[in-house]
Design a protein around this motif. Sequence first.
Motif, mmCIF file in Angstrom:
data_model
loop_
_atom_site.group_PDB
_atom_site.id
_atom_site.type_symbol
_atom_site.label_atom_id
_atom_site.label_comp_id
_atom_site.label_asym_id
_atom_site.label_seq_id
_atom_site.Cartn_x
_atom_site.Cartn_y
_atom_site.Cartn_z
ATOM 1 N N ALA A 103 0.870 -1.187 0.000
ATOM 2 C CA ALA A 103 0.000 0.000 0.000
ATOM 3 C C ALA A 103 0.897 1.224 0.000
ATOM 4 O O ALA A 103 1.902 1.274 0.704
ATOM 5 N N LEU A 104 0.549 2.212 -0.817
ATOM 6 C CA LEU A 104 1.362 3.412 -0.935
ATOM 7 C C LEU A 104 0.462 4.627 -0.972
ATOM 8 O O LEU A 104 -0.549 4.636 -1.680
ATOM 9 N N THR A 105 0.818 5.650 -0.194
ATOM 10 C CA THR A 105 0.092 6.917 -0.209
ATOM 11 C C THR A 105 1.088 8.049 -0.355
ATOM 12 O O THR A 105 2.083 8.103 0.364
ATOM 13 N N ILE A 106 0.814 8.935 -1.305
ATOM 14 C CA ILE A 106 1.592 10.158 -1.462
ATOM 15 C C ILE A 106 0.613 11.293 -1.245
ATOM 16 O O ILE A 106 -0.361 11.427 -1.980
ATOM 17 N N SER A 107 0.847 12.093 -0.207
ATOM 18 C CA SER A 107 -0.078 13.184 0.095
ATOM 19 C C SER A 107 0.688 14.491 0.195
ATOM 20 O O SER A 107 1.896 14.508 0.369
ATOM 21 N N THR A 108 -0.043 15.585 0.071
ATOM 22 C CA THR A 108 0.560 16.908 0.150
ATOM 23 C C THR A 108 -0.194 17.757 1.160
ATOM 24 O O THR A 108 -1.396 17.605 1.333
ATOM 25 N N THR A 109 0.538 18.630 1.815
ATOM 26 C CA THR A 109 -0.089 19.511 2.802
ATOM 27 C C THR A 109 -0.979 20.545 2.137
ATOM 28 O O THR A 109 -1.800 21.174 2.791
ATOM 29 N N ALA A 110 -0.826 20.735 0.828
ATOM 30 C CA ALA A 110 -1.662 21.691 0.102
ATOM 31 C C ALA A 110 -3.000 21.080 -0.306
ATOM 32 O O ALA A 110 -3.844 21.762 -0.862
ATOM 33 N N GLY A 111 -3.201 19.799 -0.025
ATOM 34 C CA GLY A 111 -4.438 19.116 -0.385
ATOM 35 C C GLY A 111 -4.231 18.154 -1.528
ATOM 36 O O GLY A 111 -3.451 18.413 -2.433
ATOM 37 N N GLY A 112 -4.915 17.049 -1.474
ATOM 38 C CA GLY A 112 -4.806 16.035 -2.511
ATOM 39 C C GLY A 112 -3.850 14.926 -2.122
ATOM 40 O O GLY A 112 -2.874 15.144 -1.405
#
Length: 126
Positions: free
Chosen positions: A82-91
């Motif tokens: 499982a892999l998640t790439i998230s950003t503090t700017a949303g998305g």
Amino acid sequence: MAAVGVAGSTFIVELGVTPYEDQVTTGTVTTTPTITRTKTLGDVNFTQTDLNSTISLNFLYDEDSGMYDALQTAVAAGTSVALTISTTAGGSWTGSAMYIDSVDMSMDAANVAMCTVSMQGNVIFA
């Protein structure tokens, strides 16, 4: 694992539920639709039949206790990750079952070891 990205956004990469801090140097998320071209009596019809997603990450080698080890363990077991790439700017981009195509490790003359992983699966952007 945080890296400054587009317009100062911070990107966080998690493998499973474990964030690997200060390791990822670059990454790419690619979503490619499969388009079927069908000739009709009057024109050509184009239909999207599938989405193919790949993720590539370059990161610092972290020996046998971090991201490299987790990826090698998954490859040896033939399991997905499982892999998640998230950003503090949303998305965020989430792949709940990413299958590893390759894990590479390279060294240079300055004794810096870098790794690259390439994986494919269904990636959802939200």
